[in-house]
Each structure stands twice: as structure tokens, then as C-alpha cells.
Design a protein around this motif. Structure first.
Motif, PDB file in Angstrom:
ATOM      1  N   ALA A 448       0.831  -1.072   0.003  1.00 21.29           N
ATOM      2  CA  ALA A 448      -0.033  -0.091  -0.343  1.00 21.29           C
ATOM      3  C   ALA A 448       0.756   1.109  -0.132  1.00 21.29           C
ATOM      4  CB  ALA A 448      -1.014   0.012   1.286  1.00 21.29           C
ATOM      5  N   LEU A 449       1.884   1.170   0.744  1.00 25.43           N
ATOM      6  CA  LEU A 449       2.766   2.394   0.696  1.00 25.43           C
ATOM      7  C   LEU A 449       3.461   2.653  -0.641  1.00 25.43           C
ATOM      8  CD1 LEU A 449       4.799   1.810   3.945  1.00 25.43           C
ATOM      9  CD2 LEU A 449       3.204   3.543   3.643  1.00 25.43           C
ATOM     10  N   ASN A 450       3.532   1.577  -1.337  1.00 24.17           N
ATOM     11  CA  ASN A 450       4.124   1.658  -2.958  1.00 24.17           C
ATOM     12  C   ASN A 450       3.282   2.597  -3.792  1.00 24.17           C
ATOM     13  OD1 ASN A 450       6.387   0.239  -2.078  1.00 24.17           O
ATOM     14  ND2 ASN A 450       5.706  -1.646  -2.735  1.00 24.17           N
ATOM     15  N   LEU A 451       1.886   2.656  -3.419  1.00 28.70           N
ATOM     16  CA  LEU A 451       0.926   3.567  -3.981  1.00 28.70           C
ATOM     17  C   LEU A 451       1.235   4.930  -3.773  1.00 28.70           C
ATOM     18  CD1 LEU A 451      -2.191   1.561  -3.114  1.00 28.70           C
ATOM     19  CD2 LEU A 451      -0.994   1.454  -5.456  1.00 28.70           C
ATOM     20  N   GLU A 550      -7.191  -4.760  -6.227  1.00 30.83           N
ATOM     21  CA  GLU A 550      -6.966  -5.205  -7.783  1.00 30.83           C
ATOM     22  C   GLU A 550      -7.733  -5.911  -8.360  1.00 30.83           C
ATOM     23  OE1 GLU A 550      -3.894  -4.266  -9.088  1.00 30.83           O
ATOM     24  OE2 GLU A 550      -4.802  -4.825 -10.771  1.00 30.83           O
ATOM     25  N   ASP A 551      -8.689  -6.904  -7.770  1.00 35.31           N
ATOM     26  CA  ASP A 551      -9.799  -7.625  -8.412  1.00 35.31           C
ATOM     27  C   ASP A 551     -11.118  -6.908  -8.276  1.00 35.31           C
ATOM     28  OD1 ASP A 551      -9.889  -7.824  -5.778  1.00 35.31           O
ATOM     29  OD2 ASP A 551      -9.872 -10.017  -5.495  1.00 35.31           O
ATOM     30  N   SER A 552     -11.203  -5.702  -8.015  1.00 34.87           N
ATOM     31  CA  SER A 552     -12.594  -5.083  -8.163  1.00 34.87           C
ATOM     32  C   SER A 552     -12.758  -4.954  -9.582  1.00 34.87           C
ATOM     33  CB  SER A 552     -12.680  -3.855  -7.424  1.00 34.87           C
ATOM     34  OG  SER A 552     -12.542  -4.045  -5.970  1.00 34.87           O
ATOM     35  N   GLN A 553     -14.244  -5.031  -9.957  1.00 33.33           N
ATOM     36  CA  GLN A 553     -14.248  -5.104 -11.330  1.00 33.33           C
ATOM     37  C   GLN A 553     -15.082  -3.900 -11.996  1.00 33.33           C
ATOM     38  OE1 GLN A 553     -13.692  -7.674 -13.336  1.00 33.33           O
ATOM     39  NE2 GLN A 553     -12.837  -8.297 -11.281  1.00 33.33           N
ATOM     40  N   PHE A 554     -14.276  -2.539 -11.773  1.00 32.47           N
ATOM     41  CA  PHE A 554     -14.522  -1.377 -12.401  1.00 32.47           C
ATOM     42  C   PHE A 554     -13.134  -0.515 -12.614  1.00 32.47           C
ATOM     43  CE2 PHE A 554     -15.207  -0.434  -7.869  1.00 32.47           C
ATOM     44  CZ  PHE A 554     -14.469   0.582  -7.487  1.00 32.47           C
ATOM     45  N   GLY A 555     -13.259   0.339 -13.480  1.00 35.20           N
ATOM     46  CA  GLY A 555     -12.162   1.210 -13.759  1.00 35.20           C
ATOM     47  C   GLY A 555     -12.250   2.373 -13.792  1.00 35.20           C
ATOM     48  N   VAL A 562      -9.370   6.116  -9.840  1.00 37.68           N
ATOM     49  CA  VAL A 562      -9.143   4.995  -9.212  1.00 37.68           C
ATOM     50  C   VAL A 562      -7.760   4.574  -8.728  1.00 37.68           C
ATOM     51  CG1 VAL A 562      -9.669   2.440  -9.497  1.00 37.68           C
ATOM     52  CG2 VAL A 562     -11.193   4.120 -10.410  1.00 37.68           C
ATOM     53  N   ILE A 563      -7.485   4.195  -7.552  1.00 42.05           N
ATOM     54  CA  ILE A 563      -6.060   3.442  -7.004  1.00 42.05           C
ATOM     55  C   ILE A 563      -6.531   2.146  -6.621  1.00 42.05           C
ATOM     56  CG2 ILE A 563      -4.344   3.992  -5.593  1.00 42.05           C
ATOM     57  CD1 ILE A 563      -4.167   6.736  -6.107  1.00 42.05           C
ATOM     58  N   ARG A 564      -5.787   1.291  -6.954  1.00 42.53           N
ATOM     59  CA  ARG A 564      -5.970  -0.156  -6.594  1.00 42.53           C
ATOM     60  C   ARG A 564      -4.992  -0.762  -5.668  1.00 42.53           C
ATOM     61  NH1 ARG A 564      -9.829  -2.192  -9.982  1.00 42.53           N
ATOM     62  NH2 ARG A 564     -10.196  -1.243 -11.764  1.00 42.53           N
ATOM     63  N   ILE A 579      -3.682   3.036   4.817  1.00 39.72           N
ATOM     64  CA  ILE A 579      -2.378   3.892   4.323  1.00 39.72           C
ATOM     65  C   ILE A 579      -2.895   4.692   3.531  1.00 39.72           C
ATOM     66  CG2 ILE A 579      -0.292   3.255   3.577  1.00 39.72           C
ATOM     67  CD1 ILE A 579      -1.142   2.065   6.354  1.00 39.72           C
ATOM     68  N   PRO A 580      -3.711   4.380   2.310  1.00 35.44           N
ATOM     69  CA  PRO A 580      -4.012   5.585   1.114  1.00 35.44           C
ATOM     70  C   PRO A 580      -4.416   6.855   1.750  1.00 35.44           C
ATOM     71  CG  PRO A 580      -4.472   3.422   0.515  1.00 35.44           C
ATOM     72  CD  PRO A 580      -4.313   3.233   1.914  1.00 35.44           C
ATOM     73  N   VAL A 581      -5.361   6.718   2.795  1.00 37.05           N
ATOM     74  CA  VAL A 581      -6.053   7.936   3.216  1.00 37.05           C
ATOM     75  C   VAL A 581      -5.051   8.725   4.023  1.00 37.05           C
ATOM     76  CG1 VAL A 581      -8.262   7.161   3.102  1.00 37.05           C
ATOM     77  CG2 VAL A 581      -7.173   6.957   5.292  1.00 37.05           C
ATOM     78  N   GLN A 582      -3.965   7.995   4.859  1.00 38.34           N
ATOM     79  CA  GLN A 582      -2.914   8.820   5.596  1.00 38.34           C
ATOM     80  C   GLN A 582      -2.107   9.678   4.486  1.00 38.34           C
ATOM     81  OE1 GLN A 582      -1.031   5.828   7.582  1.00 38.34           O
ATOM     82  NE2 GLN A 582      -2.531   5.872   9.265  1.00 38.34           N
ATOM     83  N   LEU A 583      -1.796   8.849   3.520  1.00 35.96           N
ATOM     84  CA  LEU A 583      -0.990   9.501   2.534  1.00 35.96           C
ATOM     85  C   LEU A 583      -1.669  10.538   1.591  1.00 35.96           C
ATOM     86  CD1 LEU A 583       0.730   6.320   1.153  1.00 35.96           C
ATOM     87  CD2 LEU A 583       1.883   7.967   2.227  1.00 35.96           C
ATOM     88  N   LEU A 584      -2.968  10.486   1.523  1.00 40.12           N
ATOM     89  CA  LEU A 584      -3.568  11.428   0.560  1.00 40.12           C
ATOM     90  C   LEU A 584      -3.421  12.728   1.471  1.00 40.12           C
ATOM     91  CD1 LEU A 584      -5.532  12.466  -1.506  1.00 40.12           C
ATOM     92  CD2 LEU A 584      -7.408  11.601  -0.084  1.00 40.12           C
TER      93      LEU A 584
END
Length: 609
Positions: A448-451, A550-555, A562-564, A579-584
Motif C-alpha cells: 500500500a505504501l508503494n501507491l 486489484e480484483d474489483s471489477q470497475f475502472g 481509481v487507485i488499486r 494507508i492510502p487515506v493517510q498518504l492522501l
């Protein structure tokens, strides 16, 4: 919420005081000051703003002394002015104070009648005059402090010096943390061990009602009845490295990136044990946990959101009722006690006043099954609890909590699985599966940090905005709340969070092209429901920023960003999606140019109501 440091030595203590105050800056403050005994007189310098401004003034005035006290103030009584800054003085007495004195107005009237004049709007100046009144009546400095605190109602941590007794430093505490650092031919006091770690690792934690008489060569501690008492000496494991930035721009960024290790350290005992067991929570834990009929979680702020997440786990996995309440609300309502309910308090510092008082209230109602989740060993809340689970997040300097939150979630999941196992609701196969989830969690957090580069690219879209909505469903709703809180805390963007299904019951009226909407949308049983809620936003022109798997079916599409995450991590998905909301929040704050580690009006350790 404020910071205290004091020292008595055969060397110049001014650098010690200044360095200690700098290490306490993370707690949040708006003014700083020191007072020293120089040739049997008190010299004082105070400034609003940063410690560095006060340091420059002290250097310009040639401060040099072997006894002194220092303080960083977070304003409560009285505005942010130099007159209200600590230390406060009265006829050769100087002191610094954390906490709030509830009967200060009555004391002020009494002292005015005695001829004392007040220069500030603070409750603290009352204490200085009160101590002097007892000195004037014949008490020595220790006795004057002991007599004075008996007349105070409220919370305090005090450090006091007097020009008449230049070889003494007096400390006292009630409701606010205070410790003594032990050196060779020198001794120290502080509200946080980080303030004195450069000088000593040997510390004594003062208990409620304690006073202490500190000289260069000795430390005497007295309990609330004035009797000499021995308090245990501890060797602090806080490292200087943990208090340094290293290669990071801010402590918040550092602490976000420390989460794989912090989580790994927190689950180490579970993994080494190879099983969920009551012994992880202390002696006689099985006796306490086996027959509980429910769980009541008490916490504040980010810790409250951790408790909200745990409620889903406790009821789903352990199969018992779980309620979560803001500690400051619980302590003032007529709660109905069930002695078979487990009271769980959560606090990063272990000194959060509202949480401590809520625990005391619960115990007064007859609750004796108490457990604390905390990051600071030997702090007040764990000492007042029957059981404890320490999160091993390490020092957290940034005011906005990051690794403390995720390690609290790990601790709460461990508690959930332990209760489920004791109740016969977790078989060997299920236990092995959950243990494997915990083992993989640090790696998932690193993924997640790699995002971060992708999240950083979003920050420019958020920076000009003044409002934002966060949406989540089920166990991810508290993560939406946490995301909104982080954005508010450090970027000053007004942000609110809702269960996604509530959008149509009012908040949808706010949505337009100027309102970014952040959605926590992992591939779980509620994903299709969340997708429907997202369509409601797009139909009103809202811009969607979606964190999914990654496996959610929408783009991506027009107005849908979208960030997966690399993979769905099952029951521990709320931790990974934190983790993503902290980084945001971090990168939006950078884009807006705010003070990330020291957001305005906030403090790290909340020891006032």
C-alpha cells in the motif's frame, strides 16, 4: 497537552531545557518559556510562537544557570500572549504547569483579598501565588507545594523553583503525566521521556497525588498523604534515533512509512506464540475474558475510530455485543453497568484525560474487567487497568496519529480472536487462517505504501478545494471517518465522512463539481452497494476518488479516479486501506503548504478536557 522540562545540575542546564522543549514541540503548543535561578535570582524569558524564538532571546540575554524549568504552552485559560506564557512567577517563586485548575476563580478571589496582583489570565498564576502565600506563612518550598495542591481542584503537573531555596526543584502531579530522570550528580523532570532522553534513560514515573523533592544528589518522593514512598526506577527504551527525521521531510511521513515494522513488532508476541492466547494480555487474563457478556470500548479521536472498526470484528467473530463510546461523553452520562462487560480503553499516550476519567467512572460503577490498549508502558491508563496490550508503535511525533492507529487495530483484532477462541467460536482452522492474515499484513502495508506516487498525483486536485466527503460501508466506514479526520487535521480542508448508504439521506445535497468524494471500496460483500452510491455522486457532477482492490471489477472513467491496492487482504482490509487515506492527507497538506507535523490549534497528548 503542554510540555514540561526541568533540570538541576553542576553544569549549565539552559541547553538541556532548550533541547528538551524542542523535543516536546510535537505535542502541540503556541508559546514557550524558561525560568532559571541565576545568582539566587529568577530570570525568565517567554515568547509566543516557536521554541527557536525563545531560544534566541535567551541566548541574547546570556542565560546560564544550574537550576531551571521550561514549558511549551497550548492555550486554555487566556489567549496566546507573552503574559499568559509559562513560567509564571510570584515573589521569587517560578513554576510551570500542565492541566487545568477548576477552582482557579475562587482561589483568585481569595488571593486578591490577600493582596496578590495578577498579570495573566491563566489558572496557573493562581498556583504561583498560592505557593508563595504558604512560604510567607513559614513553610519550606516542599511544604508550600504540598499544602497548595491540597487546595486545588482539577488536573496538574507542576515543576517549581524558588530563589530562597536554589538547590531544590519540586514536582507534583495529579491527572497529568510527570516523570523524574535520574543522572549522576544531576536530576531532571519532564512530562515526556523524549525531553530528557539525551541526558538519561533512568526514569521514575510519578503516581497520582505524588510530590517530589529533587536536588542534584537525591530524589525523595511523597505520596498524597505526605509519606515517603519508593517508586520503581525504569530504563526507558525510547531511542534518540526514533526522535530524528532521518531521510524523511516530516515525522508524519516517517511514521506512515514505519507502519510495516510497527505492525510487525506489535504482532510479534502473537506470531511467536503461534496462537491467540489470553496470556498475551497479562496475568489472570483468561479468568477475566472467559465469561464476559459484552465489550464496551471507550476512546477519543483516532482511537475512537479504531474502536468503531473493532465493533464489527467483535460482533462478527467473537459473537458478543460491542458498544463504542466517546470517552468524554461516557464519563458524564448515567451509564447502566453490567459487571460482566469488558471495559476496553484505547489511548496512544496512556494519559488522555477524558479516557482516564471514563475508566475511573466505569470502575466506580462496578466494572472490574478492564483492559487498556496503549503505546506507552507504565503510563496512567495501563496502570489503572487489570489487563493491558501494548502496541509497539514506537515514538509517534507527528500530531496526526498514523502508526498508533494501525497498531491499535492490530491489538483489537488480536483481542477479538482471543475472545472468540475462549468462547469456542474460533476453531483451529480459523485460528490458523487469522494468524496467517496477521503474518502477511506488514507486507500488504508495504504494498500500500508503494501507491504513494499515484496518491501524490491526486493531491493537486484536492489542494484548491475547501470541502471533501469520505464514504465507506460496513467495517470500512470508520476508515472513511479516519481519512476525513486526517485531511481536516493537517490540510485544514473541511471534510466529513458518512456511511455510503446515508448519502441519499442528506449529504448528497452538498455534492457538485467542487466537492471531491473519496470512496473506500474494497472488493467485499458490500462492493455492489458502494458502486450504486458512487453512481449517485456522478449523477450530480461529483468527482470520485476511489481506493479499491486489484480484483474489483470497475475502472477509471470521466470523473472517476481509481487507485488499486495490489490485493484484497480479507478481514484485515480496514488496516491496509488506512494507508492510502493517510498518504492522501499528507500530500494534500504539502500541496497547501501547511505545517504537517504541528497543525494549528492541536496537541498530541490531550491532558485537559
Amino acid at each position: 497537552m503542554c510540555g514540561i522540562v526541568g533540570a538541576i545540575a553542576d553544569r549549565d542546564v539552559v541547553p538541556v531545557l532548550i533541547d528538551g522543549l524542542k523535543r516536546l514541540e510535537y505535542r502541540g503548543y503556541d508559546s514557550a518559556g524558561i525560568a532559571v535561578l541565576d545568582q539566587d535570582d529568577i530570570r525568565r524569558v517567554r515568547r509566543t510562537g516557536r521554541v527557536s524564538e525563545m531560544e534566541a532571546a535567551a541566548q541574547a540575554e546570556g542565560f546560564n544557570a544550574q537550576v531551571g524549568i521550561g514549558h511549551t504552552r497550548w492555550a486554555t485559560h487566556g489567549g496566546v500572549t507573552e503574559a499568559n506564557a509559562h513560567p509564571h512567577c510570584s515573589h521569587g517563586v517560578a513554576l510551570v504547569h500542565n492541566g487545568i485548575i477548576e477552582n482557579h476563580e475562587q482561589q483568585r478571589e481569595k488571593l486578591r483579598a490577600m493582596g496578590y496582583e495578577f498579570e495573566s489570565q491563566t489558572d496557573t498564576e493562581v498556583i504561583a501565588h498560592l505557593i508563595h502565600s504558604h512560604l510567607k506563612a513559614g513553610a519550606d518550598l516542599l511544604g508550600a507545594v504540598q499544602k497548595s495542591v491540597k487546595e486545588l481542584h482539577g488536573a496538574y503537573a507542576l515543576a517549581v523553583v524558588s530563589r530562597k531555596e536554589p538547590g531544590r526543584l519540586i514536582a507534583a502531579r495529579m491527572g497529568c503525566p510527570l516523570l523524574i530522570g535520574l543522572g549522576e550528580g544531576e536530576n531532571f523532570i519532564a512530562s515526556d521521556v523524549s525531553a530528557i532522553i539525551q541526558a538519561t534513560r533512568k526514569v521514575i514515573f510519578l503516581e497520582e497525588g505524588d510530590t517530589a523533592d529533587i536536588t542534584r544528589e537525591s530524589v525523595r518522593v511523597f505520596d498524597g498523604d505526605g509519606q515517603t514512598i519508593e517508586r520503581e526506577t525504569h530504563l526507558s527504551d525510547v531511542s534518540l534515533a526514533s526522535l530524528e527525521l532521518g531521510p524523511y521531510r516530516h515525522f508524519m511521513q516517517k511514521e506512515i512509512h514505519e507502519q510495516p515494522r510497527a505492525i510487525g513488532d506489535t504482532i510479534e508476541a502473537v506470531i511467536d506464540n503461534g496462537a491467540f492466547g489470553a496470556e498475551l494480555f497479562g496475568k489472570n487474563a483468561e479468568e477475566v475474558l472467559r465469561d464476559i457478556e459484552g465489550v464496551q470500548i471507550l476512546a477519543c479521536g483516532t482511537s475512537y475510530y479504531a474502536g468503531m472498526t473493532a465493533r464489527y470484528w467483535v460482533e462478527q467473530i467473537a459473537g458478543i455485543p460491542c458498544t463504542v463510546e466517546i470517552a468524554s461523553e461516557y464519563r458524564y452520562r448515567a451509564a447502566v453497568a453490567n459487571p460482566k462487560q469488558l471495559i476496553v480503553t484505547i489511548s496512544q499516550s496512556g494519559e488522555t484525560l477524558d479516557t482516564m476519567e471514563a475508566l475511573k467512572y466505569a470502575k466506580s460503577l462496578g466494572h472490574d474487567k478492564t483492559l487498556s490498549i496503549c503505546n506507552v508502558p507504565e503510563s496512567a491508563i495501563p496502570r489503572a487497568s487489570k489487563l493491558v496490550y501494548y502496541t509497539r508503535a514506537g515514538a509517534e511525533i507527528g500530531v496526526a496519529s498514523t502508526k498508533a492507529f494501525t497498531t491499535q487495530l492490530v491489538a483489537l483484532f488480536t483481542l477479538t480472536c482471543t475472545i472468540a477462541k475462549l468462547r469456542g467460536r474460533l476453531d483451529a482452522e480459523g485460528e490458523a487462517s487469522y494468524l496467517d492474515c496477521l503474518r502477511q499484513l506488514p507486507g500488504s502495508i508495504q504494498h500500500a505504501l508503494n501507491l504513494e506516487p499515484q496518491i501524490k498525483a491526486w493531491s493537486d486536485k484536492f489542494a484548491p478545494k475547501n470541502h471533501a466527503l469520505f464514504l465507506g460501508r460496513g467495517v470500512h466506514y470508520p476508515i472513511a471517518l479516519e481519512g476525513a479526520l486526517k485531511l481536516k487535521e493537517i490540510s485544514y480542508i473541511h471534510a466529513e465522512a458518512y456511511p455510503a448508504g446515508e448519502l441519499k439521506h442528506g449529504p448528497l445535497a452538498l455534492v457538485d463539481e467542487q466537492m471531491p468524494v473519496v470512496v473506500i471500496a474494497p472488493n467485499d460483500a458490500l462492493l455492489e452497494k458502494v458502486k450504486s452510491n458512487m453512481q449517485e455522486v456522478r449523477a450530480r457532477g461529483g468527482q470520485l476518488f476511489v481506493f479499491t482492490d486489484e480484483d474489483s471489477q470497475f475502472g477509471e472513467s470521466e470523473g472517476v479516479h481509481v487507485i488499486r491496492a495490489p490485493r484484497h487482504v480479507g478481514v484485515l482490509s480496514p488496516i491496509m486501506h488506512t494507508i492510502p487515506v493517510q498518504l492522501l492527507a499528507y500530500h494534500v497538506a504539502l500541496a497547501r503548504g501547511t505545517d504537517v507535523d504541528k497543525p494549528r490549534n492541536l496537541a498530541k497528548s490531550v491532558t485537559v478536557e
